[in-house]
Design a protein around this motif. Structure first.
Motif, PDB file in Angstrom:
ATOM      1  N   UNK A  60       0.872  -1.174   0.000  1.00 55.82           N
ATOM      2  CA  UNK A  60       0.000   0.000   0.000  1.00 55.82           C
ATOM      3  C   UNK A  60       0.906   1.220   0.000  1.00 55.82           C
ATOM      4  N   UNK A  61       0.702   2.117  -0.947  1.00 57.51           N
ATOM      5  CA  UNK A  61       1.543   3.308  -1.068  1.00 57.51           C
ATOM      6  C   UNK A  61       0.672   4.555  -0.947  1.00 57.51           C
ATOM      7  N   UNK A  62       1.191   5.534  -0.245  1.00 56.59           N
ATOM      8  CA  UNK A  62       0.523   6.822  -0.130  1.00 56.59           C
ATOM      9  C   UNK A  62       1.398   7.836  -0.840  1.00 56.59           C
TER      10      UNK A  62
ATOM     11  N   UNK B 195       1.042  10.909  -1.348  1.00 61.16           N
ATOM     12  CA  UNK B 195       1.101  12.239  -0.743  1.00 61.16           C
ATOM     13  C   UNK B 195       2.127  12.285   0.388  1.00 61.16           C
ATOM     14  N   UNK B 196       2.032  11.337   1.317  1.00 63.91           N
ATOM     15  CA  UNK B 196       2.918  11.347   2.485  1.00 63.91           C
ATOM     16  C   UNK B 196       4.135  10.446   2.310  1.00 63.91           C
ATOM     17  N   UNK B 197       4.168   9.639   1.248  1.00 63.73           N
ATOM     18  CA  UNK B 197       5.284   8.787   0.834  1.00 63.73           C
ATOM     19  C   UNK B 197       5.508   7.494   1.615  1.00 63.73           C
ATOM     20  N   UNK B 198       4.844   7.196   2.728  1.00 62.99           N
ATOM     21  CA  UNK B 198       5.140   5.900   3.353  1.00 62.99           C
ATOM     22  C   UNK B 198       4.531   4.747   2.554  1.00 62.99           C
ATOM     23  N   UNK B 199       5.033   3.568   2.820  1.00 61.53           N
ATOM     24  CA  UNK B 199       4.457   2.356   2.241  1.00 61.53           C
ATOM     25  C   UNK B 199       4.199   1.368   3.377  1.00 61.53           C
ATOM     26  N   UNK B 200       3.228   0.508   3.154  1.00 61.71           N
ATOM     27  CA  UNK B 200       2.907  -0.519   4.127  1.00 61.71           C
ATOM     28  C   UNK B 200       2.872  -1.852   3.401  1.00 61.71           C
ATOM     29  N   UNK B 201       3.461  -2.856   4.004  1.00 66.54           N
ATOM     30  CA  UNK B 201       3.424  -4.204   3.451  1.00 66.54           C
ATOM     31  C   UNK B 201       2.193  -4.910   4.006  1.00 66.54           C
ATOM     32  N   UNK B 202       1.494  -5.637   3.152  1.00 66.72           N
ATOM     33  CA  UNK B 202       0.322  -6.408   3.550  1.00 66.72           C
ATOM     34  C   UNK B 202       0.481  -7.822   3.015  1.00 66.72           C
ATOM     35  N   UNK B 203      -0.507  -8.663   3.224  1.00 64.17           N
ATOM     36  CA  UNK B 203      -0.499 -10.007   2.654  1.00 64.17           C
ATOM     37  C   UNK B 203       0.512 -10.926   3.314  1.00 64.17           C
TER      38      UNK B 203
END
Length: 133
Positions: free
Chosen positions: A68-70, A72-80
């Motif tokens: 998951x990428x944002x 605007x704010x640049x963080x990413x989150x790993x899922x799955x």
């Protein structure tokens, strides 16, 4: 993402998290990305994967739909994390080919069972470099 609740449903354990916004990476990569945005995204994704490995975890199914990428704010989150595992302290013998888990199009060659190598953090880095960046 902030963990909210751990639930067990249909024989599976799931972590419910607060969603801070963003879109799956597979939606972003089908359109041109400005080079600066790409580099920020690549760096954030590399850092997230490094933190995962520092915690001695292997994702094993790293693919654009599981990021998951944002923008605007640049963080990413790993899922799955359904097939994620702890990184063994000692080398493991490879799994037989009949126990393949993950998304074939995005997995490292050793995950297919056709190479005589165990799965470790290099497998995730292969998927990152080959299929995400």
């Amino acid at each position: 993402m902030r963990p909210l609740e751990l639930v067990r449903e249909h024989g599976r354990t799931m972590l419910i998290v607060g969603f801070a916004g963003g879109v799956p990476l597979d939606r972003l990569i089908h359109q041109p990305i400005e080079i600066g945005q790409f580099l920020r995204l690549a760096l954030a994704l590399s850092v997230a994967l490094g933190r995962l490995h520092k915690g001695r975890l292997i994702h094993k199914d790293l693919k654009p739909a599981n990021v998951i990428a944002n923008s605007t704010t640049q963080p990413v989150w790993l899922t799955g994390f359904g097939i994620a595992s702890h990184l063994p302290r000692a080398p493991q013998s490879p799994e037989p080919a009949e126990f393949i888990a993950g998304t074939l199009a995005h997995m490292a060659p050793e995950q297919t069972g056709r190479m005589n190598r165990s799965i470790d953090s290099r497998s995730d880095r292969y998927s990152l470099g080959r299929h995400l960046l």
